[in-house]
Design a protein around this motif. Structure first.
Motif, PDB file in Angstrom:
ATOM      1  N   ASP A 216       0.830  -1.204   0.000  1.00 31.21           N
ATOM      2  CA  ASP A 216       0.000   0.000   0.000  1.00 31.21           C
ATOM      3  C   ASP A 216       0.864   1.254   0.000  1.00 31.21           C
ATOM      4  O   ASP A 216       0.564   2.235  -0.696  1.00 31.21           O
ATOM      5  CB  ASP A 216      -0.937  -0.004   1.202  1.00 31.21           C
ATOM      6  CG  ASP A 216      -2.162  -0.882   1.000  1.00 31.21           C
ATOM      7  OD1 ASP A 216      -2.507  -1.151  -0.171  1.00 31.21           O
ATOM      8  OD2 ASP A 216      -2.769  -1.296   2.010  1.00 31.21           O
ATOM      9  N   GLN A 220       1.086   4.192  -3.020  1.00 30.93           N
ATOM     10  CA  GLN A 220       0.962   5.635  -2.855  1.00 30.93           C
ATOM     11  C   GLN A 220       2.050   6.378  -3.620  1.00 30.93           C
ATOM     12  O   GLN A 220       1.821   7.454  -4.159  1.00 30.93           O
ATOM     13  CB  GLN A 220       1.044   5.991  -1.365  1.00 30.93           C
ATOM     14  CG  GLN A 220      -0.153   5.517  -0.548  1.00 30.93           C
ATOM     15  CD  GLN A 220      -1.438   6.207  -0.976  1.00 30.93           C
ATOM     16  OE1 GLN A 220      -1.474   7.421  -1.179  1.00 30.93           O
ATOM     17  NE2 GLN A 220      -2.498   5.423  -1.154  1.00 30.93           N
ATOM     18  N   PRO A 223       1.461   4.709  -8.173  1.00 32.36           N
ATOM     19  CA  PRO A 223       0.127   4.119  -8.380  1.00 32.36           C
ATOM     20  C   PRO A 223      -0.050   3.414  -9.717  1.00 32.36           C
ATOM     21  O   PRO A 223      -1.009   2.654  -9.883  1.00 32.36           O
ATOM     22  CB  PRO A 223      -0.810   5.333  -8.266  1.00 32.36           C
ATOM     23  CG  PRO A 223       0.058   6.519  -8.531  1.00 32.36           C
ATOM     24  CD  PRO A 223       1.409   6.168  -8.014  1.00 32.36           C
TER      25      PRO A 223
END
Length: 706
Positions: A216, A220, A223
């Motif tokens: 994750d 960020q 992407p």
């Protein structure tokens, strides 16, 4: 394997004796290059070389620009000219080596790095890039040594630390890999490759939520990087958050639809939910996108066993074609093993599943009971993960090799050096298999056993260990290998020491029959659901319990409730239970009166475990190995009447058992003892039969070898 990165070259300083105009022109070119203004730099370098054609630094930088644009032939020519003019600059040799590395010219690339190190024995980038060459050749030991040296010379070399961590991960040195990547992350918090690889290490350590957090964080920062979503999907899938994993895979596919591995991962998740038509479509898409990928086609092969439309010979041909494409015969290897027919034989077991896994449950009793005077058993563990079961296997074996970090060729050479007489594959086409090592024929005799339920397809594998029920001698065997039939069953089972005592029959107090199945959900196809629904209609008030880790996922539970609802079975009659530790899973059989096997893909371990916990099992036998596993287990346990041969017979046998709770209670009370005294449960006698079969094929090899 990722392609090599042609990183920006090291800075070169213009020589002091150059004219001022040339110094200024070259420095301006370097500034343009460093700013990413490649075309301006290129034009200025060309103009410079028109006035001073022997300026080697300009040729070097022009070669660097050509390499960045992947014009490798031009880049190679520029470096060749630069080195012809000035051969004493290590940076020239390093970039020349990188270009040759990208062109897969491994030996020439290595010579370049060697030349750079002759000029400067402490040249960090020479070691780093030489390590990349070794990595691309899958020469992992040499790659590790190069990265370690680069890091000793320059502890701040982020890429060397990152790549060294990858090597440690591949070799199973997970704590060291994590420590290096954590240090790299502190050094460069925004490095996406570092965060990605740290997530991969956490995956290998079963720290799946930590892995998700890494992926994750990387998403960020990047992407549009498709692999981040795929790896996140893998972590979610490991946590049985299957629907979330599918969403992640679909994001990866949307970003990079032509990448086969994403479709494989999606297919695996769909298969886990029992969505077999969709899973098969994903695997076929992967095979279309990457027909050269052994992994893509291997995943497709495994999934074909769920398709009842394919005949046994169709499956055999599919395996044969896989082997022809990915594991063609290698030049004959001369085996110098002693031809003494009665000497102590060296047996090699190769598996990625030597941990808490069905392969270990069946293999450990054999290891513990084998005749150490006549058979020396060595294990080649390629899974990279270990637990208490692994340690028990290690202690019971006569030798152990951690093979996760070895390439297929390296593993084959290790096996040959160990002078293995009979090499046994315990994986077939399941995850982590090392069939490409078997293709090198590192031992005189090779056979496949236990971890798969079909042919490997390889000519290099001589035998498939079976029994007369899964492979009747009167039928044409749909295998590439010669069937090696053991008397009795092709496996034996002993329940774990921590298995709880058999509980009383629940029907006596609940006043209804509870059917159950703890098999992998991918085996619970639409046809299975329809038959079980017919059985529930046939036996009034009866209930069904399904238990599997996939049922931790709410969407997966809903899919199965909906499937039963379509057949007229309300959800209150179907309990869907999720994961639990193995002892608690066995204890959950206290709620089951009768176990139901799946078809055409039978259970194996789950059938044995149900019997051990006092539960009779109803199976439906079919026309192939995978559909006869239940039949051989039940027959050799002493209960052939529980083997059925049609859907109608299946329902009748299950309903007949359900109609007599007193008989069920008697069966339950005595079943574990009867299993222990049966052919299925006599692990010591099974080991003697297994050893005798190996001795006979050894005698056959001696005769055939002259």
């Amino acid at each position: 394997m990722r392609p090599p990165t042609l990183s920006k070259p090291e800075a070169v300083k213009p020589s002091r004796d150059l004219p001022d105009w040339l110094k200024r022109a070259f420095l301006t070119s370097v500034k343009h290059y460093q700013a990413g203004m490649y075309e301006q730099a290129r034009q200025l370098l060309i103009a410079t070389l028109e006035r001073e054609p022997r300026h080697s630094d300009s040729l070097y930088l022009l070669g660097s620009i050509a390499a960045q644009s992947r014009d490798l032939d031009l880049a190679e020519e520029m470096l060749r000219q630069a080195i012809a003019i000035e051969s004493r600059k290590p940076v020239y040799w390093v970039l020349y080596g990188n270009i040759l590395q990208y062109k897969n010219q491994w030996d020439a690339s290595a010579e370049c790095y060697r030349a750079a190190l002759t000029l400067d024995p402490n040249h960090t980038d020479a070691y780093y890039n030489w390590g990349n060459t070794f990595e691309r050749q899958q020469r992992n030991r040499e790659a590790t040594e190069c990265f370690e040296t680069a890091l000793r010379l320059h502890p701040g070399h982020l890429q060397a630390r990152n790549n060294l961590a990858n090597q440690y991960r591949n070799a199973g040195r997970l704590d060291e890999a994590a420590a290096h990547l954590q240090q790299a992350h502190r050094q460069e918090p925004a490095s996406v490759p570092v965060i990605l690889n740290l997530g991969n290490v956490y995956m290998a350590m079963n720290r799946h939520q930590d892995a998700i957090d890494c992926f994750d964080a990387a998403i960020q920062l990047a992407p549009a990087m498709s692999v981040l979503y795929s790896n996140k999907g893998n972590a979610l899938r490991a946590l049985t958050r299957v629907e979330e994993s599918l969403a992640a895979y679909r994001q990866a596919i949307a970003l990079e639809p032509a990448r086969a591995e994403f479709h494989i991962n999606c297919g695996i998740a769909l298969q886990m939910q029992g969505r077999l038509p969709e899973a098969l479509a994903s695997f076929r898409q992967a095979m279309t996108l990457a027909p050269e990928s052994a992994a893509a086609c291997g995943a497709g092969l495994f999934s074909l066993h769920y398709d009842p439309a394919l005949s046994p010979m169709d499956l055999c041909q599919a395996h044969r074609e896989w082997a022809k494409r990915y594991a063609p015969p290698t030049p004959p290897r001369r085996h110098a093993n002693s031809r003494d027919p009665e000497r102590r034989l060296r047996i090699g077991l190769v598996s990625a599943d030597l941990r808490q896994h069905p392969v270990t449950f069946f293999t450990l009793p054999l290891l513990e009971a084998h005749d150490e005077e006549r058979y020396e058993i060595l294990c080649y563990s390629s899974g990279g993960k270990s637990d208490a079961w692994t340690e028990r296997m290690r202690n019971a074996a006569d030798g152990w090799c951690e093979a996760a970090g070895l390439t297929d060729l390296e593993l084959a050479e290790r096996i040959a050096r160990d002078e293995i007489d009979i090499l046994i594959d315990l994986s077939g086409h399941t995850a982590g298999n090392r069939l490409l090592a078997f293709a090198h024929k590192p031992a005189p005799i090779a056979l496949s056993w236990l971890g798969y339920f079909n042919t490997t397809g390889l000519d290099a594998v001589d035998y498939l260990l079976v029994d007369p029920i899964v492979a009747p001698p009167e039928e044409q065997a749909p295998f590439v290998e010669k069937p090696l039939r053991l008397d009795g069953c092709y496996l034996a089972y002993a329940g774990p020491e921590y298995a709880p005592a058999v509980a009383p029959l629940p029907a006596l107090t609940q006043n209804h029959i509870t059917f159950g199945c703890f098999n992998t959900l991918s085996k619970v196809t639409d046809d299975v659901v329809k038959l079980w629904a017919r059985l529930l209609h046939r036996v009034p008030l009866s209930r069904l319990i399904l238990k599997n880790s996939i049922l931790d996922d709410g969407h997966s539970r809903q899919l199965y409730w909906e499937a039963f609802a379509r057949e007229g079975i309300h959800r209150h009659r179907v309990d869907l239970l999720g994961s639990s530790p193995h002892r608690e899973l066995l204890a959950s059989y206290e709620h089951i009166d009768i176990a139901l096997d799946t078809f055409p893909y039978n259970g194996g371990t789950t059938t044995c475990e149900a019997l051990w916990m006092g539960i009779p099992v109803i199976t439906q036998a079919g026309d192939r190995f995978v559909s006869r596993v239940g039949a051989t287990i039940l027959t050799n346990a002493g209960f052939p009447a529980w083997v059925t041969h049609s859907p109608e017979d299946y329902i009748e046998q299950a309903a007949a058992l359900a109609a007599n709770p007193e008989q069920l209670a008697q069966i339950r009370a005595s079943l574990r003892d009867r299993i222990q005294r049966s052919t299925l449960g006599d692990t010591a006698q099974f080991t003697r039969r297994w050893e005798h079969a190996l001795r006979m094929v050894w005698h056959d090899w001696i005769r055939s070898a002259g």
